[in-house]
Design a protein around this motif. Structure first.
Motif, PDB file in Angstrom:
ATOM      1  N   SER A 150       0.822  -1.205   0.000  1.00 31.27           N
ATOM      2  CA  SER A 150       0.000   0.000   0.000  1.00 31.27           C
ATOM      3  C   SER A 150       0.861   1.262   0.000  1.00 31.27           C
ATOM      4  O   SER A 150       0.431   2.313  -0.481  1.00 31.27           O
ATOM      5  N   MET A 151       2.080   1.158   0.517  1.00 28.61           N
ATOM      6  CA  MET A 151       3.007   2.287   0.447  1.00 28.61           C
ATOM      7  C   MET A 151       3.261   2.663  -1.010  1.00 28.61           C
ATOM      8  O   MET A 151       3.171   3.825  -1.399  1.00 28.61           O
ATOM      9  N   GLY A 152       3.560   1.654  -1.831  1.00 30.47           N
ATOM     10  CA  GLY A 152       3.792   1.919  -3.244  1.00 30.47           C
ATOM     11  C   GLY A 152       2.529   2.335  -3.974  1.00 30.47           C
ATOM     12  O   GLY A 152       2.556   3.226  -4.834  1.00 30.47           O
ATOM     13  N   MET A 153       1.398   1.712  -3.634  1.00 30.95           N
ATOM     14  CA  MET A 153       0.138   2.034  -4.306  1.00 30.95           C
ATOM     15  C   MET A 153      -0.314   3.458  -4.024  1.00 30.95           C
ATOM     16  O   MET A 153      -0.717   4.191  -4.935  1.00 30.95           O
ATOM     17  N   ALA A 154      -0.271   3.858  -2.759  1.00 27.32           N
ATOM     18  CA  ALA A 154      -0.719   5.200  -2.392  1.00 27.32           C
ATOM     19  C   ALA A 154       0.142   6.262  -3.061  1.00 27.32           C
ATOM     20  O   ALA A 154      -0.375   7.264  -3.591  1.00 27.32           O
ATOM     21  N   MET A 155       1.455   6.048  -3.068  1.00 29.02           N
ATOM     22  CA  MET A 155       2.342   7.006  -3.718  1.00 29.02           C
ATOM     23  C   MET A 155       2.103   7.023  -5.228  1.00 29.02           C
ATOM     24  O   MET A 155       2.071   8.091  -5.859  1.00 29.02           O
ATOM     25  N   GLY A 156       1.908   5.839  -5.811  1.00 27.70           N
ATOM     26  CA  GLY A 156       1.654   5.762  -7.243  1.00 27.70           C
ATOM     27  C   GLY A 156       0.382   6.484  -7.644  1.00 27.70           C
ATOM     28  O   GLY A 156       0.360   7.240  -8.630  1.00 27.70           O
ATOM     29  N   PHE A 157      -0.703   6.279  -6.889  1.00 26.90           N
ATOM     30  CA  PHE A 157      -1.964   6.962  -7.195  1.00 26.90           C
ATOM     31  C   PHE A 157      -1.817   8.481  -7.039  1.00 26.90           C
ATOM     32  O   PHE A 157      -2.392   9.255  -7.821  1.00 26.90           O
ATOM     33  N   ALA A 158      -1.071   8.921  -6.033  1.00 24.77           N
ATOM     34  CA  ALA A 158      -0.845  10.356  -5.841  1.00 24.77           C
ATOM     35  C   ALA A 158      -0.126  10.955  -7.051  1.00 24.77           C
ATOM     36  O   ALA A 158      -0.462  12.051  -7.526  1.00 24.77           O
TER      37      ALA A 158
END
Length: 342
Positions: A150-158
């Motif tokens: 989720s660390m990578g996903m949240a940053m990616g979506f941002a």
């Protein structure tokens, strides 16, 4: 593994765990005072000033809010590596919502737009927390893997939402009050908000059922389940709380900097874990101290500030924080083994 045969056994165990956390907090407070004294002796004219300590308190405020959520997570023997990325994602959602509402209302300085942005940021952060909690508590995926993903996903979506560019143009009614304003012209509002969150969280941890459940689950999840505690639901709530506080931290971050600072929060997960463990919360769960977390937050903050003042390159700051984290975990292991022998 400890078995809680009766409610009285469980209450006694929790009291012992709280006492252990308080004792650790005293030691970390002494360590903090020692570090501050060292920097004061080295550069008294630059370090030991009201201006510098105000800056330290402001820098620690957003990190403290993240670390409070991390405290509850680690107290359950979990981990949340996503807090920095969730902060960024929530800051993007909050900023975009504020700007959009301002346009719709025809007033970029609208208080309604500012409050709407806050609510959107809180919801965005809480949803990431629920996402983490469901995968951990229901799907039984290890917290390390879930929150790393989720660390990578949240940053990616941002980055997808913004195209990798920081959003700006926030209302001055936000940046000049919450972001840089001071109560009576003295105490920064950021510091006041962080202090209130810390006090409320300490009360929740030490005086409510939510706090007791958190410590009990961290001490022995299986025993807690056998004693009728809603372990799955509670874990989801704990991770949701961590996400909610990350959302608040994201909103405060854009209030302070007037922009989303997408690339400026890469070390928050390390810093929060270091602060929490340094403050006496056991990385293995069951022991937690909000007061210790408050003191622990100031350790990496003061180290970075002091290194900057005495002219040490910024690269060494992360080395020092990482080394302190390893030392804190080692100490926690020794303390845990000593406690298990009693």
């Amino acid at each position: 593994m400890t078995t809680l045969d009766t409610p009285q056994d469980g209450n006694r165990l929790i009291r012992l765990l709280k006492l252990a956390g308080k004792q650790s907090s005293i030691w970390i407070l002494l360590a903090f005072i020692l570090i501050a004294l060292i920097f004061t002796v080295m550069r008294p004219e630059a370090f030991a000033t009201q201006f510098n300590w105000t800056n330290i308190a402001i820098n620690a405020s957003i990190l403290l809010i993240l670390a409070v959520g991390q405290t509850f997570v680690i107290a359950t023997s979990g981990i949340d590596l996503s807090v920095g990325s969730v902060l960024v994602f929530a800051s993007v959602i909050a900023t975009q919502s504020t700007l959009t509402l301002g346009e719709l209302l025809g007033d970029p300085e609208s208080v309604v737009a500012v409050v709407g942005g806050l609510i959107a940021g809180l919801i965005a952060g809480a949803l990431w927390g629920v996402f983490n909690g469901v995968l951990i508590a229901v799907a039984k995926v290890p917290p390390l893997i879930v929150t790393l993903g989720s660390m990578g996903m949240a940053m990616g979506f941002a980055q997808i939402i913004t195209g990798g560019n920081d959003l700006r143009g926030l209302p001055t009614s936000l940046t000049q009050t919450v972001g840089s304003g001071r109560l009576f012209g003295v105490i920064p509002y950021l510091v006041i908000i962080a202090a209130l969150i810390a006090v409320l969280s300490a009360l929740v941890l030490n005086t409510t059922r939510f706090g007791r459940y958190t410590l009990a689950i961290g001490s022995d999840e299986e025993a807690s389940r056998r004693n009728g505690l809603p372990v799955r639901l509670h874990l989801i709530k704990v991770y949701a709380l961590s996400g909610l506080l990350a959302g608040l931290a994201g909103w405060l971050s854009v209030a302070r900097f007037g922009a989303t600072t997408i690339n400026g929060h890469s070390a928050e997960n390390l810093d929060t874990i270091a602060a929490v463990v340094l403050g006496g919360t056991s990385l293995f769960g069951g022991v937690a101290s909000i007061f210790g977390t408050v003191v622990g937050v100031f350790i990496p903050t003061v180290l970075k500030n002091g290194f900057t003042i005495i002219g040490i390159e910024p690269f060494w700051q992360n080395v020092a924080v990482g080394a302190v984290l390893i030392a804190a975990v080692y100490y926690d292991q020794r303390r845990r083994k000593a406690r298990s022998r009693r």
